[in-house]
Design an enzyme around this catalytic site. Sequence first.
Site, mmCIF file in Angstrom:
data_model
loop_
_atom_site.group_PDB
_atom_site.id
_atom_site.type_symbol
_atom_site.label_atom_id
_atom_site.label_comp_id
_atom_site.label_asym_id
_atom_site.label_seq_id
_atom_site.Cartn_x
_atom_site.Cartn_y
_atom_site.Cartn_z
ATOM 1 N N CYS A 95 -37.678 25.651 -21.285
ATOM 2 C CA CYS A 95 -37.686 26.148 -19.910
ATOM 3 C C CYS A 95 -37.483 27.646 -19.985
ATOM 4 O O CYS A 95 -38.098 28.314 -20.818
ATOM 5 C CB CYS A 95 -36.605 25.448 -19.087
ATOM 6 S SG CYS A 95 -34.956 25.518 -19.819
ATOM 7 N N ARG A 155 -43.825 30.304 -12.221
ATOM 8 C CA ARG A 155 -43.277 31.016 -13.380
ATOM 9 C C ARG A 155 -44.024 30.613 -14.652
ATOM 10 O O ARG A 155 -44.264 31.450 -15.532
ATOM 11 C CB ARG A 155 -41.787 30.738 -13.537
ATOM 12 C CG ARG A 155 -40.935 31.394 -12.456
ATOM 13 C CD ARG A 155 -39.460 31.212 -12.741
ATOM 14 N NE ARG A 155 -39.065 31.907 -13.949
ATOM 15 C CZ ARG A 155 -38.065 31.520 -14.754
ATOM 16 N NH1 ARG A 155 -37.377 30.427 -14.465
ATOM 17 N NH2 ARG A 155 -37.770 32.216 -15.821
#
Length: 283
Positions: free
Chosen positions: A240, A181
């Site tokens: 994040c 990701r």
Amino acid sequence: MSGAPTTIISPEQLLRELDNPDWVIVDCRHDLADPEFGRAAYADGHLPGARFVHLDEDLSGPKDGTNGRHPLPDVAALAQRLGELGIDRTKQVIAYDDAGGMFAARLWWLLRWLGHERVAVLDGDLHAWRRHGGQLTRAPVVPSATRFEPVRQPIDAPLLDVLERYRDEHTLIVDARSPDRFRGENETIDPVGGHIPGAINRFFKDNLDADGNFKPAAQLRREFTTLLDGVTPAQVIHQCGSGVTACHNLLAMEIAGLPGGRLYPGSWSEWCASDQRPVATGP
């Protein structure tokens, strides 16, 4: 209180304190793909005396489409909820989940954000609790409400601060998402793949050993010292996808004796909500 757990606690330690009236256990279980999972899991069995908090409803604030998937809750609203759970400035709080501390670390950080340092995460999560003979119960818990007095601490880094600092050579942005990701691959949660330019990757799961416990403090210190490469913890901004797993890296650095980093609460989900902000892909 001297000796109060402020990072992690072992199942053995918690078993000895189960009847301590000054300790409050909080169940933080959640599933990003199934928001009702945690509540159902709690009803099916929880640690004795544990209260339940919901990531979306209790540990996050309202979303407006631009402020990320888990924006910070309103200070007064969170303080009220903590008081309803029986938490005040005198209580030792223990947070747990079943995901290696992924969600429990969010409550750990939020309490520290409100000036409450007597909070620790159950090391090894619910699985370690069961392995060490800890029992679960379905017995309902009715906390005695109290008043939590928040003293907000400057440990968050708002979007404007990140925008101002992300190209600064004296600032290091650490992204806790999985490596794919981070590179912009296999993005299934946010509408845009990639990362903040200049950020480096430290997958939060790398803080754990093969059994799901946090690695020893000395090992975490070595790993983070290498990662920071001369940057001090106070110069680090953690992020994040939505400000949840970044708390795990903050907790790991605290265990390692490297406190001082800040959390970018909006994280990637806020950053990528505007096409006016740059996006990097690849390593």
